[in-house]
Write an enzyme that holds these catalytic residues in place. Structure first.
Site, short mmCIF file in Angstrom:
data_model
loop_
_atom_site.label_atom_id
_atom_site.label_comp_id
_atom_site.label_asym_id
_atom_site.label_seq_id
_atom_site.Cartn_x
_atom_site.Cartn_y
_atom_site.Cartn_z
N ASP A 133 0.85 -1.20 0.00
CA ASP A 133 0.00 0.00 0.00
C ASP A 133 0.87 1.24 0.00
OD1 ASP A 133 -3.26 0.22 0.91
OD2 ASP A 133 -2.09 2.08 0.98
N ASP A 170 3.50 1.59 -4.41
CA ASP A 170 2.70 2.49 -5.23
C ASP A 170 2.44 1.71 -6.52
OD1 ASP A 170 1.68 4.33 -6.98
OD2 ASP A 170 3.09 5.93 -6.50
N VAL A 171 1.20 1.34 -6.76
CA VAL A 171 0.91 0.45 -7.90
C VAL A 171 1.23 1.06 -9.25
CG1 VAL A 171 -0.88 -0.93 -6.75
CG2 VAL A 171 -1.55 1.17 -7.96
N ASN A 228 -6.37 -4.65 -6.09
CA ASN A 228 -7.45 -3.97 -5.39
C ASN A 228 -7.27 -2.45 -5.29
OD1 ASN A 228 -9.55 -3.58 -3.08
ND2 ASN A 228 -7.59 -2.96 -2.18
N TYR A 238 -13.43 7.53 -13.32
CA TYR A 238 -13.59 6.31 -12.52
C TYR A 238 -14.31 5.24 -13.36
CZ TYR A 238 -14.62 3.40 -8.42
OH TYR A 238 -14.70 2.36 -7.52
N LYS A 253 -12.82 1.54 -14.59
CA LYS A 253 -13.42 0.29 -14.10
C LYS A 253 -14.02 -0.55 -15.25
CE LYS A 253 -12.37 0.91 -9.77
NZ LYS A 253 -11.36 0.06 -9.12
N1 LIG Z 1 -16.02 1.33 -1.31
C1 LIG Z 1 -16.81 1.24 -2.34
O1 LIG Z 1 -18.00 1.61 -2.29
C2 LIG Z 1 -16.29 0.62 -3.62
C3 LIG Z 1 -17.23 0.26 -4.59
C4 LIG Z 1 -16.77 -0.31 -5.78
C5 LIG Z 1 -15.44 -0.54 -5.97
N2 LIG Z 1 -14.54 -0.18 -5.01
C6 LIG Z 1 -13.11 -0.44 -5.30
O2 LIG Z 1 -12.55 -1.17 -4.24
C7 LIG Z 1 -11.13 -0.95 -4.22
C8 LIG Z 1 -10.69 -0.66 -2.81
O3 LIG Z 1 -11.25 0.56 -2.39
P1 LIG Z 1 -11.85 0.80 -0.94
O4 LIG Z 1 -13.29 1.07 -1.10
O5 LIG Z 1 -11.41 -0.25 -0.02
O6 LIG Z 1 -11.19 2.23 -0.62
P2 LIG Z 1 -10.11 2.65 0.47
O7 LIG Z 1 -9.79 4.05 0.15
O8 LIG Z 1 -10.65 2.33 1.83
O9 LIG Z 1 -8.87 1.68 0.19
C9 LIG Z 1 -8.06 1.84 -0.94
C10 LIG Z 1 -6.63 1.48 -0.58
O10 LIG Z 1 -5.81 1.66 -1.76
C11 LIG Z 1 -4.63 2.37 -1.36
N3 LIG Z 1 -4.05 3.09 -2.49
C12 LIG Z 1 -4.45 4.24 -3.08
N4 LIG Z 1 -3.60 4.59 -4.05
C13 LIG Z 1 -2.63 3.64 -4.10
C14 LIG Z 1 -1.48 3.44 -4.90
N5 LIG Z 1 -1.11 4.31 -5.88
N6 LIG Z 1 -0.72 2.35 -4.70
C15 LIG Z 1 -1.04 1.46 -3.69
N7 LIG Z 1 -2.10 1.61 -2.90
C16 LIG Z 1 -2.90 2.68 -3.10
C17 LIG Z 1 -5.09 3.30 -0.26
O11 LIG Z 1 -4.01 3.76 0.53
C18 LIG Z 1 -6.07 2.40 0.50
O12 LIG Z 1 -5.42 1.64 1.49
C19 LIG Z 1 -10.86 0.19 -5.21
O13 LIG Z 1 -10.37 -0.35 -6.42
C20 LIG Z 1 -12.24 0.80 -5.40
O14 LIG Z 1 -12.37 1.44 -6.65
C21 LIG Z 1 -14.93 0.40 -3.83
#
Ligand SMILES: NC(=O)c1ccc[n+]([C@@H]2O[C@H](COP(=O)([O-])OP(=O)(O)OC[C@H]3O[C@@H](n4cnc5c(N)ncnc54)[C@H](O)[C@@H]3O)[C@@H](O)[C@H]2O)c1
Length: 296
Positions: A37, A63-64, A90, A157, A161
């Protein structure tokens, strides 16, 4: 013995939210867990939490958007645990919702670099290693319901996706013969900090508007609305367990919100009707009898 026992999963964005939920779920199944992360303090907290739950964990900064950091993760994961069997792409960011002309190119770049290129770099780095050891495995890409239907004001976004869903379909066809099972997770709203993604926005993507003390009223109203919807969303703990259930059933599309079926059905109906009109068109109706090749 569980099919996951003693195998190793690499999870990007594993410090919190959905990534951490998946880490806990696969760890409970006996997998070694590697979480990467960009948020190092949060990563340390997650490492401790997983450790306390008796899960074998390796936590590394990632950092992805940086392919060389994926390479480091691969090397360190192999040194510690041997073979890698699962990749969960993720990490993702929401971007800044807004109308076409107000969505600046830095924001587009940030969203596409993390949500799309991050998935590509992770997959290009780790899938060859899974192919090499030949024991098969799992590739789980986290898209969104936004990968199934366009979200108003969420153009970047949505674009990222939709791409992740498309790549997952393509990779599933390619990797099934190697016994690597590909799935794409498409949640609607889940209680995480996704709405506060800009907390981890690197400086190279920042713009003057990021530093404005106050948001425009329209943007503030949108952010507030999104927060309300997310607060009412699915409990994040459920998502990891749902992933285990779905990959056991070898599902390509992993849905967490069955109530969204009606939304997608409207899209499918519109697509179907568009095909009806093409079939009725004297310009192209002759193609109806042609064989289809090259698609799943
Ligand atoms: N929460 C929702 O409602 C929802 C719905 C659909 C899809 N998603 C997807 O789920 C996935 C996880 O999101 P979440 O909801 O847990 O959000 P979140 O913000 O709680 O977690 C995302 C994590 O990704 C990390 N991150 C951000 N940029 C990064 C980078 N460049 N390199 C490495 N890590 C990085 C952040 O530090 C965080 O720990 C995402 O792909 C998001 O698009 C979330």
């Amino acid at each position: 013995m569980s099919e996951f026992q003693g195998k190793t999963a690499v999870i990007s964005g594993g410090a919190e939210g959905i990534g951490l939920s998946v880490a806990r779920a696969v760890g409970k199944q006996g997998m070694n867990v590697v979480i990467g992360d960009i948020d190092e303090p949060q990563l340390k907290l997650a490492e401790q939490l997983l450790c306390d739950e008796g899960i074998e964990v390796l936590a590394l900064p990632l950092d992805v958007t940086k392919p060389e950091q994926w390479q480091q993760i691969a090397t360190s994961a192999q040194e510690r645990f041997g073979k890698i069997h699962m990749l969960v792409n993720n990490a993702g960011v929401s971007g800044t919702p807004g109308v076409i002309e107000k969505t600046n190119i830095q924001d587009w770049n940030w969203v596409m670099d993390v949500n799309l290129m991050g998935v590509i770099y992770g997959t290009q780095t780790l899938i060859p290693l899974m192919k090499q050891h030949g024991e098969g495995g799992w590739l789980i890409n986290v898209a969104s319901m936004a990968g199934m239907i366009g979200v108003p004001m969420g153009q970047a976004y949505t674009a990222s996706k939709v791409a992740v869903v498309g790549m997952s379909e393509s990779w599933r066809a390619e990797l099934t013969p190697q016994n690597i099972q590909v799935s794409v997770l498409c949640p609607a709203f889940v209680q995480t900090r996704i709405n506060l993604s800009s907390r981890n926005k690197p400086s190279e993507y920042q713009t003057a508007s990021d530093n404005e003390q106050e948001m425009s009223p329209a943007r503030a109203a949108m952010a507030e609305h999104m927060q309300k919807v997310i607060d009412r969303g699915l409990a994040v703990e459920v998502v990891g367990e749902r992933v285990i259930e779905a990959i056991r059933a070898n599902e390509l599309y992993i849905f967490t919100h069955p109530n969204y079926r009606t939304v997608l059905q409207k899209r499918f109906e519109a697509v179907d009707q568009a095909f009806e009109r093409a079939a009725a068109s004297p310009l192209v109706s002759h193609l109806l009898d042609e064989e289809i090749d090259g698609f799943m």
